[in-house]
Design a protein around this motif. Structure first.
Motif, PDB file in Angstrom:
ATOM      1  N   MET A   1      21.135  64.653  -4.753  1.00  0.00           N
ATOM      2  CA  MET A   1      20.587  65.296  -5.925  1.00  0.00           C
ATOM      3  C   MET A   1      21.503  65.019  -7.102  1.00  0.00           C
ATOM      4  O   MET A   1      22.713  64.945  -6.946  1.00  0.00           O
ATOM      5  N   GLU A   2      20.896  64.876  -8.242  1.00  0.00           N
ATOM      6  CA  GLU A   2      21.631  64.604  -9.467  1.00  0.00           C
ATOM      7  C   GLU A   2      21.078  65.473 -10.588  1.00  0.00           C
ATOM      8  O   GLU A   2      19.894  65.783 -10.607  1.00  0.00           O
ATOM      9  N   THR A   3      21.941  65.807 -11.507  1.00  0.00           N
ATOM     10  CA  THR A   3      21.509  66.532 -12.694  1.00  0.00           C
ATOM     11  C   THR A   3      21.412  65.527 -13.831  1.00  0.00           C
ATOM     12  O   THR A   3      22.358  64.798 -14.111  1.00  0.00           O
ATOM     13  N   ASP A   4      20.229  65.486 -14.454  1.00  0.00           N
ATOM     14  CA  ASP A   4      20.039  64.530 -15.552  1.00  0.00           C
ATOM     15  C   ASP A   4      20.679  65.074 -16.836  1.00  0.00           C
ATOM     16  O   ASP A   4      21.168  66.206 -16.865  1.00  0.00           O
ATOM     17  N   PRO A   5      20.691  64.287 -17.904  1.00  0.00           N
ATOM     18  CA  PRO A   5      21.321  64.737 -19.157  1.00  0.00           C
ATOM     19  C   PRO A   5      20.722  66.019 -19.734  1.00  0.00           C
ATOM     20  O   PRO A   5      21.386  66.725 -20.486  1.00  0.00           O
ATOM     21  N   ASP A   6      19.470  66.330 -19.361  1.00  0.00           N
ATOM     22  CA  ASP A   6      18.833  67.551 -19.854  1.00  0.00           C
ATOM     23  C   ASP A   6      19.112  68.753 -18.963  1.00  0.00           C
ATOM     24  O   ASP A   6      18.584  69.839 -19.191  1.00  0.00           O
ATOM     25  N   GLY A   7      19.898  68.554 -17.885  1.00  0.00           N
ATOM     26  CA  GLY A   7      20.231  69.652 -16.986  1.00  0.00           C
ATOM     27  C   GLY A   7      19.223  69.871 -15.874  1.00  0.00           C
ATOM     28  O   GLY A   7      19.298  70.868 -15.161  1.00  0.00           O
ATOM     29  N   VAL A   8      18.281  68.951 -15.711  1.00  0.00           N
ATOM     30  CA  VAL A   8      17.259  69.066 -14.671  1.00  0.00           C
ATOM     31  C   VAL A   8      17.792  68.405 -13.402  1.00  0.00           C
ATOM     32  O   VAL A   8      18.256  67.268 -13.434  1.00  0.00           O
ATOM     33  N   VAL A   9      17.717  69.125 -12.278  1.00  0.00           N
ATOM     34  CA  VAL A   9      18.180  68.576 -11.011  1.00  0.00           C
ATOM     35  C   VAL A   9      17.065  67.726 -10.414  1.00  0.00           C
ATOM     36  O   VAL A   9      15.948  68.196 -10.207  1.00  0.00           O
ATOM     37  N   ARG A  10      17.371  66.471 -10.153  1.00  0.00           N
ATOM     38  CA  ARG A  10      16.417  65.517  -9.592  1.00  0.00           C
ATOM     39  C   ARG A  10      16.846  65.150  -8.176  1.00  0.00           C
ATOM     40  O   ARG A  10      18.031  65.147  -7.856  1.00  0.00           O
ATOM     41  N   VAL A  11      15.848  64.823  -7.357  1.00  0.00           N
ATOM     42  CA  VAL A  11      16.093  64.533  -5.947  1.00  0.00           C
ATOM     43  C   VAL A  11      16.271  63.033  -5.739  1.00  0.00           C
ATOM     44  O   VAL A  11      15.394  62.243  -6.086  1.00  0.00           O
ATOM     45  N   ALA A  12      17.408  62.661  -5.171  1.00  0.00           N
ATOM     46  CA  ALA A  12      17.671  61.294  -4.709  1.00  0.00           C
ATOM     47  C   ALA A  12      17.324  60.207  -5.719  1.00  0.00           C
ATOM     48  O   ALA A  12      16.665  59.238  -5.389  1.00  0.00           O
ATOM     49  N   LYS A  13      17.771  60.376  -6.933  1.00  0.00           N
ATOM     50  CA  LYS A  13      17.549  59.383  -7.991  1.00  0.00           C
ATOM     51  C   LYS A  13      16.068  59.072  -8.233  1.00  0.00           C
ATOM     52  O   LYS A  13      15.697  57.961  -8.586  1.00  0.00           O
ATOM     53  N   THR A  14      15.217  60.072  -8.021  1.00  0.00           N
ATOM     54  CA  THR A  14      13.788  59.938  -8.326  1.00  0.00           C
ATOM     55  C   THR A  14      13.490  60.803  -9.540  1.00  0.00           C
ATOM     56  O   THR A  14      14.365  61.511 -10.039  1.00  0.00           O
ATOM     57  N   ARG A  15      12.253  60.777  -9.972  1.00  0.00           N
ATOM     58  CA  ARG A  15      11.843  61.654 -11.074  1.00  0.00           C
ATOM     59  C   ARG A  15      11.451  63.036 -10.563  1.00  0.00           C
ATOM     60  O   ARG A  15      11.257  63.960 -11.354  1.00  0.00           O
ATOM     61  N   ALA A  16      11.340  63.192  -9.244  1.00  0.00           N
ATOM     62  CA  ALA A  16      10.964  64.482  -8.650  1.00  0.00           C
ATOM     63  C   ALA A  16      12.107  65.478  -8.838  1.00  0.00           C
ATOM     64  O   ALA A  16      13.272  65.155  -8.630  1.00  0.00           O
ATOM     65  N   THR A  17      11.749  66.690  -9.226  1.00  0.00           N
ATOM     66  CA  THR A  17      12.769  67.707  -9.476  1.00  0.00           C
ATOM     67  C   THR A  17      12.969  68.604  -8.262  1.00  0.00           C
ATOM     68  O   THR A  17      12.087  68.739  -7.405  1.00  0.00           O
TER      69      THR A  17
END
Length: 73
Positions: A1-17
């Motif tokens: 999981m990663e947090t994008d620049p907007d603070g949204v946690v995304r799953v496995a470098k996908t666009r799914a949150t």
């Protein structure tokens, strides 16, 4: 999981949150159904998200309340 620049946690470098996966789980979706709905997600990643949610349920349940809708909606 990663947090994008907007603070949204995304799953496995996908666009799914993270919220998308947890919401589907709370609607009653099985991990396989979530994978069918979001083909960019891999089943192990879905299991990881659900496992982390369940282990941290006390904190997360305050943010995500189950609703009356079924998995298919």
């Amino acid at each position: 999981m990663e947090t994008d620049p907007d603070g949204v946690v995304r799953v496995a470098k996908t666009r799914a949150t993270l919220d998308t996966v947890v919401t589907a789980f709370l609607k009653g979706c099985m991990p396989e159904e979530i994978g069918e709905q979001y083909p960019s997600l891999q089943l192990p990643d879905i299991h990881l998200v659900i496992g982390q949610y369940v282990s941290d349920k006390k904190t997360k349940s305050q943010q995500h309340q189950p609703n009356k809708y079924s998995c298919s909606q």
